[in-house]
Write a protein that holds these residues in place. Structure first.
Motif, PDB file in Angstrom:
ATOM      1  N   VAL A  28      -0.182   0.635  -8.549  1.00 46.05           N
ATOM      2  CA  VAL A  28      -1.402   1.158  -7.930  1.00 46.05           C
ATOM      3  C   VAL A  28      -2.555   1.002  -8.921  1.00 46.05           C
ATOM      4  O   VAL A  28      -2.352   0.979 -10.135  1.00 46.05           O
ATOM      5  N   ALA A  34      -0.648  -1.223  -2.427  1.00 44.33           N
ATOM      6  CA  ALA A  34       0.078  -1.335  -3.682  1.00 44.33           C
ATOM      7  C   ALA A  34       0.671  -2.740  -3.792  1.00 44.33           C
ATOM      8  O   ALA A  34       0.871  -3.432  -2.790  1.00 44.33           O
ATOM      9  N   ALA A  57       2.998   6.323  -4.729  1.00 40.57           N
ATOM     10  CA  ALA A  57       1.962   5.401  -4.257  1.00 40.57           C
ATOM     11  C   ALA A  57       1.490   5.785  -2.863  1.00 40.57           C
ATOM     12  O   ALA A  57       0.287   5.797  -2.569  1.00 40.57           O
ATOM     13  N   PHE A  60      -1.905   4.699  -0.849  1.00 38.73           N
ATOM     14  CA  PHE A  60      -1.692   3.261  -0.900  1.00 38.73           C
ATOM     15  C   PHE A  60      -0.638   2.840   0.122  1.00 38.73           C
ATOM     16  O   PHE A  60       0.379   3.526   0.309  1.00 38.73           O
TER      17      PHE A  60
END
Length: 331
Positions: free
Chosen positions: A139, A17, A322, A327
Motif C-alpha cells: 500500500v 494495492a 490493506a 485499498f
C-alpha cells in the motif's frame, strides 16, 4: 481562533494495492542495535531463520549505512522484496530514512513503542512476518517530511518534544517507559513554553496569517503515545497533515489540555485549533531554542519546513490491513 481548513483530496479512482514480484527473493531485516533485551535478539534470529527456511535470501544488519547500501543495490537489481524493520516507531522511521522510497517496508512492533506496527496489525511472530512477506499487499500511504528527514506518524514541537530532547541527550542504551517519567518531571520544572509562529499553506496557495501557539502537533496518522486522540480523524491517504495547536503555556495548561484530549473535547477549547494542510512552517518568535520530535525521536530545533509526500510511504502489510485502509486487493 477560527481554524483554516482544507477539504480532503478527491479520489478520482479507487486505491489499489499491489504485490511484490514473485521472483524478488531478497529480504533485509534490521533492528535498533541498542535494543538490549535478549528476547528481542532471539526474535530477530527466529524471524531470519523462518524466512530462510521458506527460501528467501535473508540479510540481517543493525548498521543503517550497510542497510542503505544493501537496499539500494537490491532495489536496482530488482530482487529486493521488502525491508523488515523490527523495533519501535523510531526504528521504523530510521529504516525508512535509509531505504529507497520505492522499497516496501514491513513494520514489526517490538520495543518501547511501535504505534504504526500495531495500527497495521502486524504481529511480531516469525509465522506472521512470513505470511506478510509471502502474501502481503503493498500500500502507498502519505509520508511526512520535516527539513531533510522523513517521518511516518507525526511531528510535534513544545513540551513533549522538550522531554524527547532531554531523553535523547542523556540516552545510554535501550529506553524503557519508566525513563520518560524523570525527564517529564525535569521539563515540568524547567520548560518555559516559548511562543511559536505557525504558517499554514492556504487552500489556494496564498500566504495565510500565522497562528501563534506554545504547543504544536502535525499528524499523518491518528497515532500518539498512550493512544491520546489529539487528531483522531487524521487520514494517511488524503495528502494532508492534521495540525493541532494549543496557545497557552505553564504546567497547569499542559494538564488542562491533556484532560480535554482524553475526553476528546479539546477542539472545543477557544485556545486550541486544528487544520488540514499539505505544507507548513513552524518557527520560534524569539531566540529560544525550541525542540521538535519526529515519531518519538528528537528531530532538531526550530525553524523547520514540513510537507507531505503524497503516496510515498510504501508498506507491505497483511491483506486484511490493506482492505481496512481502503485499498482494493486483487491477488
Amino acid at each position: 481562533m477560527t481554524p483554516i481548513s482544507q477539504s480532503e483530496t478527491a479520489q478520482s479512482a479507487p486505491r489499489r494495492a499491489t504485490f511484490p514480484r514473485p521472483d524478488a527473493r531478497l529480504v533485509l531485516t534490521s533492528m535498533n542495535p541498542r535494543a538490549g533485551a535478549r528476547a528481542r535478539h532471539e526474535t530477530v534470529a527466529a524471524i531470519h531463520e523462518a524466512l530462510a527456511n521458506r527460501g528467501y535470501n535473508v540479510r540481517t544488519t543493525v548498521d543503517l549505512t550497510e542497510l542503505k547500501s544493501l537496499a539500494t543495490a537490491g532495489q536496482k537489481a530488482g530482487d529486493l522484496r521488502a525491508v523488515v524493520a523490527i523495533g519501535g516507531d523510531g526504528t521504523a522511521s530510521a529504516v525508512r530514512n535509509h531505504v529507497p522510497l520505492e522499497v516496501p517496508l514491513v513494520v514489526v512492533p517490538m520495543g518501547t513503542e511501535n504505534l504504526l506496527g500495531r495500527y497495521l496489525r502486524q504481529f511480531p511472530t516469525p509465522a506472521a512476518v512470513c505470511q506478510t512477506i509471502d502474501e502481503g499487499a503493498i500500500v502507498s500511504l502519505d509520508l511526512g517530511r520535516a527539513g531533510e528527514k522523513n517521518f511516518l506518524l507525526m511531528i510535534s514541537a513544545g513540551f513533549d518534544a522538550e522531554v524527547i530532547r532531554s531523553l535523547h541527550e542523556g540516552r545510554r542504551g535501550n529506553i524503557r517507559r519508566s525513563a520518560y517519567l524523570w525527564h517529564i518531571m525535569q521539563a515540568m520544572r524547567r520548560y518555559t513554553y516559548p511562543t511559536m509562529r505557525l504558517y499554514l499553506q492556504a487552500g489556494d496557495d496564498r500566504a495565510a496569517p500565522p497562528w501563534h501557539c506554545r504547543w504544536m502537533f502535525g499528524f499523518n496518522l491518528p497515532l500518539y503515545a498512550f493512544s491520546l486522540p489529539i487528531a483522531p480523524d487524521a487520514v494517511p491517504t488524503d495528502g494532508l497533515l492534521d495540525v493541532c495547536t494549543f496557545e497557552r503555556g505553564a504546567i497547569w495548561s499542559v494538564g488542562r489540555y491533556l484532560w480535554h484530549v482524553v475526553w476528546r473535547i479539546h477542539l472545543k477549547l477557544p485556545d486550541a485549533a486544528i487544520s488540514r494542510t499539505a505544507r507548513f512552517r513552524i518557527e520560534p518568535t524569539t531566540e529560544a531554542s525550541i525542540a521538535y520530535q519526529l515519531d518519538g525521536d528528537f528531530g532538531g530545533t526550530l525553524p523547520v519546513e514540513v510537507e507531505v509526500l503524497a503516496g510515498q510511504l510504501r508498506l507491505l502489510v497483511p491483506q486484511e490491513t490493506a482492505r481496512r485502509l481502503g485499498f482494493e486487493v486483487n491477488d
